[in-house]
Design a protein around this motif. Sequence first.
Motif, PDB file in Angstrom:
ATOM      1  N   SER A  39      29.002  26.203  83.326  1.00 35.50           N
ATOM      2  CA  SER A  39      28.845  24.749  83.800  1.00 35.50           C
ATOM      3  C   SER A  39      30.159  24.064  83.061  1.00 35.50           C
ATOM      4  O   SER A  39      30.529  24.347  81.968  1.00 35.50           O
ATOM      5  N   LEU A  40      30.219  22.842  83.693  1.00 33.38           N
ATOM      6  CA  LEU A  40      31.271  21.854  82.770  1.00 33.38           C
ATOM      7  C   LEU A  40      30.928  21.393  81.559  1.00 33.38           C
ATOM      8  O   LEU A  40      31.808  21.540  80.679  1.00 33.38           O
ATOM      9  N   ASP A  41      29.532  21.344  81.332  1.00 33.68           N
ATOM     10  CA  ASP A  41      29.095  20.930  79.902  1.00 33.68           C
ATOM     11  C   ASP A  41      29.302  21.985  78.911  1.00 33.68           C
ATOM     12  O   ASP A  41      29.856  21.708  78.015  1.00 33.68           O
ATOM     13  N   ASN A  42      29.177  23.321  79.502  1.00 33.36           N
ATOM     14  CA  ASN A  42      29.428  24.353  78.658  1.00 33.36           C
ATOM     15  C   ASN A  42      30.802  24.508  78.310  1.00 33.36           C
ATOM     16  O   ASN A  42      31.227  24.889  77.012  1.00 33.36           O
ATOM     17  N   LEU A  43      31.618  24.498  79.185  1.00 32.86           N
ATOM     18  CA  LEU A  43      33.163  24.691  78.977  1.00 32.86           C
ATOM     19  C   LEU A  43      33.751  23.673  78.156  1.00 32.86           C
ATOM     20  O   LEU A  43      34.281  23.864  77.254  1.00 32.86           O
ATOM     21  N   LYS A  44      33.129  22.403  78.353  1.00 35.04           N
ATOM     22  CA  LYS A  44      33.844  21.387  77.489  1.00 35.04           C
ATOM     23  C   LYS A  44      33.251  21.412  76.125  1.00 35.04           C
ATOM     24  O   LYS A  44      33.987  21.070  74.917  1.00 35.04           O
ATOM     25  N   LEU A  45      32.016  22.032  75.947  1.00 30.44           N
ATOM     26  CA  LEU A  45      31.690  22.262  74.502  1.00 30.44           C
ATOM     27  C   LEU A  45      32.499  23.264  73.579  1.00 30.44           C
ATOM     28  O   LEU A  45      32.781  22.891  72.638  1.00 30.44           O
ATOM     29  N   ILE A  46      32.562  24.397  74.698  1.00 30.96           N
ATOM     30  CA  ILE A  46      33.248  25.345  74.063  1.00 30.96           C
ATOM     31  C   ILE A  46      34.879  24.789  73.588  1.00 30.96           C
ATOM     32  O   ILE A  46      35.190  25.234  72.436  1.00 30.96           O
ATOM     33  N   ARG A  47      35.480  23.942  74.355  1.00 31.51           N
ATOM     34  CA  ARG A  47      36.640  23.489  74.041  1.00 31.51           C
ATOM     35  C   ARG A  47      36.709  22.316  73.085  1.00 31.51           C
ATOM     36  O   ARG A  47      37.526  22.417  72.230  1.00 31.51           O
ATOM     37  N   SER A  48      35.602  21.698  72.731  1.00 30.29           N
ATOM     38  CA  SER A  48      35.480  20.957  71.358  1.00 30.29           C
ATOM     39  C   SER A  48      35.394  21.599  70.129  1.00 30.29           C
ATOM     40  O   SER A  48      35.824  21.091  69.216  1.00 30.29           O
ATOM     41  N   PHE A  49      35.217  23.046  70.117  1.00 26.27           N
ATOM     42  CA  PHE A  49      35.243  23.792  69.146  1.00 26.27           C
ATOM     43  C   PHE A  49      36.375  24.411  68.826  1.00 26.27           C
ATOM     44  O   PHE A  49      36.774  25.187  67.911  1.00 26.27           O
TER      45      PHE A  49
END
Length: 336
Positions: A164-174
């Motif tokens: 999901s977008l929320d998951n992908l964006k969280l991974i990118r934030s790290f």
Amino acid sequence: MNKPKVTDYDYIDFLIGTQKVYSCTEAERVQPDKTGGPSHDAFTRHLHRLFPSTNRLWSEVRDHVDLTKGCLICDDSTSDKFYSRKIKLVTRHRSGKHKQVVSGINPITLLWTDGERYLPVDYRIYNKSSDGPTKNDHFRAMLRTAAERGFAPEFILFDSRYSSLDNLKLIRSFGWLWPARLERSRHVNPDRTGNRPVQQADISESGDIVHLKGYGMIKVFRTVGTETDVEHRATDDLGMRELMRLKYAEFSWMIETYHRGIKQFCGAERCRAGSERAQRNHIEMALRAFLRLEYHCFVKGISWFEAKISIVRDAVRAYLAKPIYTLQPINLYATA
């Protein structure tokens, strides 16, 4: 207050040593001969006494992983409980093994691997019957915990259900990279002419850079999956080549091998206790038993099967030297 007769390590050693039966009654039967040994009630009380925690797993595995190398893989698995009507945590889940919805418990594991070792570093149990966290909530919670612990993996690997977008964006934030399979309905813009489902986009097998709606630029590979179904594998590593994609696709399958290992060799799905706490503690100690089994196999260069069967090999050899089950001749025509 009397000291407990059973510790975590007693139960973990039993899970490693036993071959088929993982009950507390069997744990009592196989104890070394000594006065005042633990009864099956002592093992049962231990499962009910502990407060479930994932920190005990991390405290044992932290020295065996390289935080800056390897990959983190996340996936869930259904522990079969076909005939369990009164066991807590048992609900209906889709099983990849049975290709249908079955009754079971649904643990979600975050696995670290360097291509040779399989080490669970965190886990959650999805309680479908409650109003608690969803699978994606558990996924994000484990990623946040991994970031706090200092992980900087090469890639985060997961199935399309966690893309999901929320998951992908969280991974990118790290600052982490990910490859994953995209659902065919995900919208991409391959040529700046507008968004469309990825299944309708003209994507090559060698990979094309497209814009994922709501996220940004990614690279998508067109592959042929099982039963000739067309699949689309994506990554935010825009420089990824096909051979590298294949490498990490093989890595992602390691968690399926791990799931079979904890079930077949550590009895992760064979706890008969009815309470939620006992089930959670059994699963935790099955994962900790697997850590010990995997470490031994890695050091010795043997398989999980060889490690398990070697435990009882001496007992079989002793039996063959002096069999106790024999067949005596019977004279059927003897008179009284």
